[in-house]
Design an enzyme around this catalytic site. Structure first.
Site, PDB file in Angstrom:
ATOM      1  N   GLY A   1       0.822  -1.211   0.000  1.00  0.00           N
ATOM      2  CA  GLY A   1       0.000   0.000   0.000  1.00  0.00           C
ATOM      3  C   GLY A   1       0.852   1.255   0.000  1.00  0.00           C
ATOM      4  O   GLY A   1       0.450   2.294   0.530  1.00  0.00           O
TER       5      GLY A   1
ATOM      6  N   GLY B   1       1.640   3.316  -2.302  1.00  0.00           N
ATOM      7  CA  GLY B   1       1.361   4.357  -3.307  1.00  0.00           C
ATOM      8  C   GLY B   1       0.599   5.554  -2.767  1.00  0.00           C
ATOM      9  O   GLY B   1       0.588   6.620  -3.399  1.00  0.00           O
TER      10      GLY B   1
ATOM     11  N   ASP C   1      -2.639  -7.352  -6.437  1.00  0.00           N
ATOM     12  CA  ASP C   1      -3.709  -7.424  -5.444  1.00  0.00           C
ATOM     13  C   ASP C   1      -3.263  -8.443  -4.404  1.00  0.00           C
ATOM     14  O   ASP C   1      -3.165  -9.646  -4.690  1.00  0.00           O
ATOM     15  CB  ASP C   1      -5.022  -7.853  -6.102  1.00  0.00           C
ATOM     16  CG  ASP C   1      -6.168  -7.906  -5.101  1.00  0.00           C
ATOM     17  OD1 ASP C   1      -5.906  -7.982  -3.881  1.00  0.00           O
ATOM     18  OD2 ASP C   1      -7.328  -7.887  -5.546  1.00  0.00           O
TER      19      ASP C   1
ATOM     20  N   TYR D   1     -13.746  -4.379  10.682  1.00  0.00           N
ATOM     21  CA  TYR D   1     -12.435  -3.717  10.556  1.00  0.00           C
ATOM     22  C   TYR D   1     -11.644  -3.867  11.858  1.00  0.00           C
ATOM     23  O   TYR D   1     -10.487  -4.279  11.845  1.00  0.00           O
ATOM     24  CB  TYR D   1     -12.639  -2.248  10.200  1.00  0.00           C
ATOM     25  CG  TYR D   1     -11.373  -1.425  10.103  1.00  0.00           C
ATOM     26  CD1 TYR D   1     -10.521  -1.548   9.011  1.00  0.00           C
ATOM     27  CD2 TYR D   1     -11.017  -0.509  11.106  1.00  0.00           C
ATOM     28  CE1 TYR D   1      -9.358  -0.780   8.918  1.00  0.00           C
ATOM     29  CE2 TYR D   1      -9.865   0.255  11.018  1.00  0.00           C
ATOM     30  CZ  TYR D   1      -9.040   0.118   9.921  1.00  0.00           C
ATOM     31  OH  TYR D   1      -7.891   0.874   9.828  1.00  0.00           O
ATOM     32  N   ALA D   2     -12.301  -3.544  12.984  1.00  0.00           N
ATOM     33  CA  ALA D   2     -11.624  -3.674  14.286  1.00  0.00           C
ATOM     34  C   ALA D   2     -11.208  -5.129  14.526  1.00  0.00           C
ATOM     35  O   ALA D   2     -10.111  -5.406  15.021  1.00  0.00           O
ATOM     36  CB  ALA D   2     -12.551  -3.196  15.404  1.00  0.00           C
TER      37      ALA D   2
ATOM     38  N   LYS E   1      -8.210  -6.089  12.292  1.00  0.00           N
ATOM     39  CA  LYS E   1      -6.961  -5.488  12.770  1.00  0.00           C
ATOM     40  C   LYS E   1      -6.503  -6.179  14.065  1.00  0.00           C
ATOM     41  O   LYS E   1      -5.309  -6.416  14.256  1.00  0.00           O
ATOM     42  CB  LYS E   1      -7.160  -3.989  13.004  1.00  0.00           C
ATOM     43  CG  LYS E   1      -7.343  -3.180  11.722  1.00  0.00           C
ATOM     44  CD  LYS E   1      -6.107  -3.227  10.847  1.00  0.00           C
ATOM     45  CE  LYS E   1      -6.137  -2.195   9.742  1.00  0.00           C
ATOM     46  NZ  LYS E   1      -4.986  -2.318   8.808  1.00  0.00           N
TER      47      LYS E   1
HETATM   48  N1  LIG Z   1      -5.838   6.821   8.114  1.00  0.00           N
HETATM   49  C1  LIG Z   1      -6.127   6.390   9.321  1.00  0.00           C
HETATM   50  O1  LIG Z   1      -6.758   7.120  10.128  1.00  0.00           O
HETATM   51  C2  LIG Z   1      -5.661   5.042   9.783  1.00  0.00           C
HETATM   52  C3  LIG Z   1      -5.725   4.770  11.156  1.00  0.00           C
HETATM   53  C4  LIG Z   1      -5.301   3.534  11.618  1.00  0.00           C
HETATM   54  C5  LIG Z   1      -4.822   2.592  10.740  1.00  0.00           C
HETATM   55  N2  LIG Z   1      -4.785   2.874   9.402  1.00  0.00           N
HETATM   56  C6  LIG Z   1      -4.256   1.826   8.535  1.00  0.00           C
HETATM   57  O2  LIG Z   1      -3.163   2.345   7.809  1.00  0.00           O
HETATM   58  C7  LIG Z   1      -3.017   1.638   6.581  1.00  0.00           C
HETATM   59  C8  LIG Z   1      -2.891   2.635   5.431  1.00  0.00           C
HETATM   60  O3  LIG Z   1      -4.106   3.354   5.326  1.00  0.00           O
HETATM   61  P1  LIG Z   1      -4.230   4.853   4.776  1.00  0.00           P
HETATM   62  O4  LIG Z   1      -5.009   5.611   5.783  1.00  0.00           O
HETATM   63  O5  LIG Z   1      -2.912   5.358   4.317  1.00  0.00           O
HETATM   64  O6  LIG Z   1      -5.243   4.637   3.553  1.00  0.00           O
HETATM   65  P2  LIG Z   1      -5.033   4.571   1.971  1.00  0.00           P
HETATM   66  O7  LIG Z   1      -4.469   5.864   1.477  1.00  0.00           O
HETATM   67  O8  LIG Z   1      -6.352   4.144   1.426  1.00  0.00           O
HETATM   68  O9  LIG Z   1      -3.949   3.439   1.773  1.00  0.00           O
HETATM   69  C9  LIG Z   1      -4.254   2.057   1.669  1.00  0.00           C
HETATM   70  C10 LIG Z   1      -3.329   1.460   0.624  1.00  0.00           C
HETATM   71  O10 LIG Z   1      -3.506   0.037   0.593  1.00  0.00           O
HETATM   72  C11 LIG Z   1      -3.535  -0.392  -0.761  1.00  0.00           C
HETATM   73  N3  LIG Z   1      -4.339  -1.607  -0.844  1.00  0.00           N
HETATM   74  C12 LIG Z   1      -5.601  -1.792  -0.375  1.00  0.00           C
HETATM   75  N4  LIG Z   1      -6.031  -3.036  -0.662  1.00  0.00           N
HETATM   76  C13 LIG Z   1      -5.012  -3.644  -1.327  1.00  0.00           C
HETATM   77  C14 LIG Z   1      -4.862  -4.933  -1.910  1.00  0.00           C
HETATM   78  N5  LIG Z   1      -5.852  -5.836  -1.902  1.00  0.00           N
HETATM   79  N6  LIG Z   1      -3.690  -5.233  -2.516  1.00  0.00           N
HETATM   80  C15 LIG Z   1      -2.685  -4.318  -2.561  1.00  0.00           C
HETATM   81  N7  LIG Z   1      -2.781  -3.085  -2.032  1.00  0.00           N
HETATM   82  C16 LIG Z   1      -3.934  -2.750  -1.430  1.00  0.00           C
HETATM   83  C17 LIG Z   1      -4.159   0.784  -1.523  1.00  0.00           C
HETATM   84  O11 LIG Z   1      -3.723   0.829  -2.881  1.00  0.00           O
HETATM   85  P3  LIG Z   1      -4.659   0.309  -4.095  1.00  0.00           P
HETATM   86  O12 LIG Z   1      -6.052   0.797  -3.811  1.00  0.00           O
HETATM   87  O13 LIG Z   1      -4.048   0.938  -5.309  1.00  0.00           O
HETATM   88  O14 LIG Z   1      -4.513  -1.166  -4.080  1.00  0.00           O
HETATM   89  C18 LIG Z   1      -3.608   1.991  -0.775  1.00  0.00           C
HETATM   90  O15 LIG Z   1      -2.399   2.449  -1.336  1.00  0.00           O
HETATM   91  C19 LIG Z   1      -4.240   0.716   6.479  1.00  0.00           C
HETATM   92  O16 LIG Z   1      -3.885  -0.586   6.876  1.00  0.00           O
HETATM   93  C20 LIG Z   1      -5.208   1.328   7.474  1.00  0.00           C
HETATM   94  O17 LIG Z   1      -6.130   0.378   7.971  1.00  0.00           O
HETATM   95  C21 LIG Z   1      -5.185   4.077   8.918  1.00  0.00           C
END
Ligand SMILES: NC(=O)c1ccc[n+]([C@@H]2O[C@H](COP(=O)([O-])OP(=O)(O)OC[C@H]3O[C@@H](n4cnc5c(N)ncnc54)[C@H](OP(=O)(O)O)[C@@H]3O)[C@@H](O)[C@H]2O)c1
Length: 248
Positions: free
Chosen positions: A4, A6, A56, A152-153, A156
């Site tokens: 992830g 990107g 994926d 989700y919870a 994780k």
């Molecule tokens: N933002 C928050 O408040 C927060 C808080 C706690 C934890 N998190 C965790 O932090 C992590 C990153 O989240 P983020 O907030 O940065 O959101 P994000 O910008 O949506 O990043 C998620 C990334 O995961 C990739 N992804 C999703 N499903 C995938 C798959 N099946 N195969 C390969 N890549 C996949 C997506 O790329 P593609 O769509 O191009 O595949 C995207 O780049 C996640 O695990 C999230 O649960 C976030």
């Protein structure tokens, strides 16, 4: 290796690690997003620092192809399992929709990490490798409501028990395994249409420091866990939440 990598938190981690001198592989499903991240990070950190791989990670065959590509690049110093998403709540009240929603959540937030880690396990650097799992404060305080059936919870939280077992398994080989559980982090794609000014304000009000987390906050914690200075840190869940969750 940052799954992830990107967008959002993963992109900030990739940028930080590239700046710290690593060659960073970023994986996601969208080629154009990965390519843009590569170009922007390399503009700051130097050519050849970022290797984009489209896959994926819920698909075992695609993960196996990632592992083959990684094997050709040499040992993996740091694997950051960051890919994840908040899955849309079930379409209706039926059990079939609930089952479909839970399976997608477990696939996206748990299986992605399990498949990638298992495939890359033989390629982790021994000794000195670092395995980092990005969980969520939701795993520590629960999360269910209009946007989620609680899956989700749960997904994780499942990462935690899995990571503890890996820490036991890989510790004797000189590899540390830790979970980083961020609270609310703004400026990522994860909330999509669910994001609003009100949501943002409520999340900030939950913290003790009066601000949202940033992707760079998470990247700084990853950089520490990845460093030689953190060699004695393993088997831990590290909260990074501005005080929204205390003591866990
Ligand atoms: N933002 C928050 O408040 C927060 C808080 C706690 C934890 N998190 C965790 O932090 C992590 C990153 O989240 P983020 O907030 O940065 O959101 P994000 O910008 O949506 O990043 C998620 C990334 O995961 C990739 N992804 C999703 N499903 C995938 C798959 N099946 N195969 C390969 N890549 C996949 C997506 O790329 P593609 O769509 O191009 O595949 C995207 O780049 C996640 O695990 C999230 O649960 C976030």
């Amino acid at each position: 290796m940052v799954s992830g990598g990107g967008t959002g938190i993963g992109r900030a981690i990739a940028r930080r690690l590239a700046g710290d001198g690593y060659r960073v592989v970023i994986v996601g499903r969208r080629a154009e997003v990965l390519e843009q991240a590569r170009a922007e990070i390399e503009a700051e950190t130097g050519a050849g620092r970022v290797v984009p791989l489209r896959a994926d990670l819920t698909d075992a065959g695609q993960v196996a192809r990632v592992a083959t590509a990684i094997a050709a690049l040499g040992p993996v110093d740091v694997l950051v399992n960051n890919a994840g998403a908040v899955i849309t709540a079930p379409a209706d009240d039926g059990l079939a929709a609930l089952a479909e929603s839970w399976r997608r959540d477990l696939d996206t937030n748990l299986l992605t990490a399990v498949l990638l880690t298992t495939a890359l396990q033989p390629h982790l650097r021994r000794p000195g490798g670092r395995l980092i799992v990005i969980s969520s404060a939701a795993a520590q305080r629960g999360g269910a409501g209009p946007h989620s059936a609680g899956s989700y919870a749960a997904a994780k939280a499942a990462l935690h028990g899995w990571a503890f077992g890996l820490a036991r398994l890989l510790g004797p080989e000189g590899i540390t395994v830790n979970v980083l559980a961020p609270g609310y982090v703004a400026d990522t794609e994860i909330f999509g249409d669910r994001w609003s000014e009100r949501f943002h304000a409520e999340k900030i009000a939950d913290t003790l420091v009066g601000r949202a987390g940033t992707p760079d906050d998470v990247a700084a914690a990853v950089a520490y866990i990845a460093s030689p200075a953190a060699g004695y840190l393993t088997g831990q869940v590290i909260g990074l939440n501005g005080g929204a969750v205390l003591g866990r």
